[in-house]
Design a protein around this motif. Sequence first.
Motif, mmCIF file in Angstrom:
data_model
loop_
_atom_site.group_PDB
_atom_site.id
_atom_site.type_symbol
_atom_site.label_atom_id
_atom_site.label_comp_id
_atom_site.label_asym_id
_atom_site.label_seq_id
_atom_site.Cartn_x
_atom_site.Cartn_y
_atom_site.Cartn_z
ATOM 1 N N CYS A 243 -5.602 65.008 -34.234
ATOM 2 C CA CYS A 243 -5.405 64.010 -35.294
ATOM 3 C C CYS A 243 -4.023 63.381 -35.224
ATOM 4 O O CYS A 243 -3.845 62.193 -35.501
ATOM 5 C CB CYS A 243 -5.627 64.657 -36.658
ATOM 6 N N CYS A 244 -3.020 64.185 -34.854
ATOM 7 C CA CYS A 244 -1.638 63.694 -34.869
ATOM 8 C C CYS A 244 -1.300 62.829 -33.676
ATOM 9 O O CYS A 244 -0.229 62.210 -33.635
ATOM 10 C CB CYS A 244 -0.667 64.873 -34.931
ATOM 11 N N ALA A 245 -2.179 62.761 -32.669
ATOM 12 C CA ALA A 245 -1.839 62.077 -31.425
ATOM 13 C C ALA A 245 -1.577 60.590 -31.632
ATOM 14 O O ALA A 245 -0.740 60.001 -30.943
ATOM 15 C CB ALA A 245 -2.942 62.284 -30.397
ATOM 16 N N VAL A 246 -2.272 59.978 -32.572
ATOM 17 C CA VAL A 246 -2.084 58.539 -32.804
ATOM 18 C C VAL A 246 -0.633 58.234 -33.119
ATOM 19 O O VAL A 246 -0.064 57.251 -32.614
ATOM 20 C CB VAL A 246 -2.999 58.059 -33.956
ATOM 21 N N ASP A 247 -0.010 59.058 -33.941
ATOM 22 C CA ASP A 247 1.390 58.837 -34.317
ATOM 23 C C ASP A 247 2.363 59.479 -33.336
ATOM 24 O O ASP A 247 3.463 58.956 -33.124
ATOM 25 C CB ASP A 247 1.646 59.397 -35.714
ATOM 26 N N MET A 248 1.976 60.599 -32.739
ATOM 27 C CA MET A 248 2.911 61.372 -31.923
ATOM 28 C C MET A 248 2.977 60.892 -30.473
ATOM 29 O O MET A 248 4.061 60.863 -29.858
ATOM 30 C CB MET A 248 2.505 62.849 -31.955
ATOM 31 N N ALA A 249 1.852 60.520 -29.903
ATOM 32 C CA ALA A 249 1.811 60.201 -28.476
ATOM 33 C C ALA A 249 2.749 59.067 -28.056
ATOM 34 O O ALA A 249 3.392 59.170 -27.009
ATOM 35 C CB ALA A 249 0.371 59.896 -28.047
ATOM 36 N N PRO A 250 2.866 57.964 -28.820
ATOM 37 C CA PRO A 250 3.761 56.888 -28.372
ATOM 38 C C PRO A 250 5.206 57.347 -28.183
ATOM 39 O O PRO A 250 5.857 56.959 -27.201
ATOM 40 C CB PRO A 250 3.640 55.852 -29.490
ATOM 41 N N ALA A 251 5.708 58.168 -29.096
ATOM 42 C CA ALA A 251 7.088 58.645 -28.964
ATOM 43 C C ALA A 251 7.233 59.560 -27.754
ATOM 44 O O ALA A 251 8.227 59.473 -27.003
ATOM 45 C CB ALA A 251 7.511 59.380 -30.239
ATOM 46 N N LEU A 252 6.266 60.420 -27.533
ATOM 47 C CA LEU A 252 6.338 61.336 -26.393
ATOM 48 C C LEU A 252 6.235 60.581 -25.079
ATOM 49 O O LEU A 252 6.923 60.900 -24.104
ATOM 50 C CB LEU A 252 5.229 62.376 -26.499
ATOM 51 N N TRP A 253 5.370 59.575 -25.037
ATOM 52 C CA TRP A 253 5.238 58.782 -23.828
ATOM 53 C C TRP A 253 6.512 57.988 -23.569
ATOM 54 O O TRP A 253 6.953 57.845 -22.417
ATOM 55 C CB TRP A 253 4.034 57.867 -23.957
ATOM 56 N N GLN A 254 7.149 57.495 -24.612
ATOM 57 C CA GLN A 254 8.417 56.797 -24.456
ATOM 58 C C GLN A 254 9.487 57.738 -23.922
ATOM 59 O O GLN A 254 10.303 57.361 -23.074
ATOM 60 C CB GLN A 254 8.858 56.188 -25.790
ATOM 61 N N ALA A 255 9.484 58.975 -24.398
ATOM 62 C CA ALA A 255 10.451 59.968 -23.902
ATOM 63 C C ALA A 255 10.246 60.231 -22.416
ATOM 64 O O ALA A 255 11.203 60.402 -21.659
ATOM 65 C CB ALA A 255 10.323 61.259 -24.691
ATOM 66 N N GLN A 256 8.991 60.253 -21.977
ATOM 67 C CA GLN A 256 8.703 60.492 -20.571
ATOM 68 C C GLN A 256 9.142 59.327 -19.689
ATOM 69 O O GLN A 256 9.548 59.517 -18.545
ATOM 70 C CB GLN A 256 7.194 60.712 -20.377
ATOM 71 N N ARG A 257 9.088 58.116 -20.212
ATOM 72 C CA ARG A 257 9.403 56.933 -19.411
ATOM 73 C C ARG A 257 10.856 56.497 -19.534
ATOM 74 O O ARG A 257 11.295 55.599 -18.808
ATOM 75 C CB ARG A 257 8.499 55.769 -19.820
ATOM 76 N N ALA A 258 11.603 57.113 -20.422
ATOM 77 C CA ALA A 258 12.976 56.678 -20.684
ATOM 78 C C ALA A 258 13.842 56.757 -19.425
ATOM 79 O O ALA A 258 13.761 57.719 -18.661
ATOM 80 C CB ALA A 258 13.581 57.525 -21.800
ATOM 81 N N ALA A 259 14.693 55.759 -19.243
ATOM 82 C CA ALA A 259 15.563 55.718 -18.065
ATOM 83 C C ALA A 259 16.905 56.388 -18.319
ATOM 84 O O ALA A 259 17.601 56.782 -17.377
ATOM 85 C CB ALA A 259 15.777 54.272 -17.626
ATOM 86 N N THR A 260 17.281 56.523 -19.601
ATOM 87 C CA THR A 260 18.578 57.120 -19.922
ATOM 88 C C THR A 260 18.400 58.208 -20.966
ATOM 89 O O THR A 260 17.415 58.226 -21.724
ATOM 90 C CB THR A 260 19.549 56.069 -20.483
ATOM 91 N N TRP A 261 19.372 59.087 -21.033
ATOM 92 C CA TRP A 261 19.250 60.207 -21.971
ATOM 93 C C TRP A 261 19.311 59.727 -23.413
ATOM 94 O O TRP A 261 18.698 60.327 -24.296
ATOM 95 C CB TRP A 261 20.303 61.270 -21.689
ATOM 96 N N ARG A 262 20.019 58.638 -23.665
ATOM 97 C CA ARG A 262 20.075 58.099 -25.027
ATOM 98 C C ARG A 262 18.694 57.624 -25.482
ATOM 99 O O ARG A 262 18.258 57.894 -26.609
ATOM 100 C CB ARG A 262 21.070 56.946 -25.098
ATOM 101 N N GLU A 263 17.992 56.903 -24.603
ATOM 102 C CA GLU A 263 16.636 56.455 -24.929
ATOM 103 C C GLU A 263 15.698 57.655 -25.086
ATOM 104 O O GLU A 263 14.835 57.675 -25.964
ATOM 105 C CB GLU A 263 16.115 55.527 -23.831
#
Length: 357
Positions: A243-263
């Motif tokens: 149920c939580c994936a709709v809200d949680m997945a975008p942030a986790l996917w962004q963390a995986q794709r981030a180019a810098t530690w700040r992002e």
Amino acid sequence: MPEFIPGLELSLRFYHEAVRPILEARFPGLRYAAARIGPGSEVLGFDTPMSTDHDWGPAVSIFLRDEDADLAPAIDAALAQGLPQTFAGYPVLVEPGTDAPGAEPAPRHRAVPETLRAFVRRHLAHELGAPLTPADWLTIPSQKLRELTAGAVHHDDVGELTALRERLAFYPHDIWLYLLAGGWNRIGQEEHLMGRAGYVGDELGSALIGARLARDVMSLCFLMERQYAPYPKWFGAAFQRLCCAVDMAPALWQAQRAATWREREAALCAAYERLAAMHNALGITPPVPATASPFFNRPFQVIWGGQVAGAIRKEIADPEVRRIAARPLIGGIDQWSDSTDLRSDPAWRAALRRLYE
């Protein structure tokens, strides 16, 4: 190739149309259970046409009562003689998978008769009917528990299988609390390290730590929604069904794709804050802060996972689980090992239980 049929549907049809008539004709009055549980992508509902290339086909387990164990060879022979060569376009004789060099296993049907006791012993290294201690729960991988509680039961006029699945439906409350504490403790131990690695220019190392933290967040999501997590091949796919994936997945996917530690930090903190809000919604502890804050005087934002773990540990009531939780919060086997050999072979459990004794 025949038209693809999901394995659970194929199993149900195979049982009712091919297996059951043979059992009724050759062994009238036999009491048993029939199900598709155990290993296999089809048991978890993730099979696709690609799954059919090995160790896949019409399959059903026939669980006999202990007093009927001696009938297993005769039932196996009757099925081998009476089953068709193909069912729904798929071969009934399947060559089982093997990792042994030079091994050439003989093709055989997959309507396997055995006692439920033997199945549980082989699958969990546990005796059917024996109490599951905290050490037992903590050394059984969640994948194994999912394999036993997913799938489908096609027939059960004995009741043992249904009772077993109800018993294993999810962790006892205090084991659940301990695993939640172990998951938050893992976050608390590494959340500041991701930024520290990036701060000195190690973006590769930072990304690796960030990926570990994303996995820990996802693992806690499974626990919070009271679902057993599958092994890595289906971990992400199963997470998307939470149920939580709709809200949680975008942030986790962004963390995986981030180019810098700040992002990466910003994305992970968004996930941490959602996770803390989910924790508070459970009502198992007094509310914890649901906003990231600085890690002491360093330029890193954290959710202070160790403090959440400590709050959960205080709520554990079972004396044996409290004794285990009084030591370092190593959590369960899935939280301290990702070894495929260790988690897939139940023979290790006798040695692993000593970690909690």
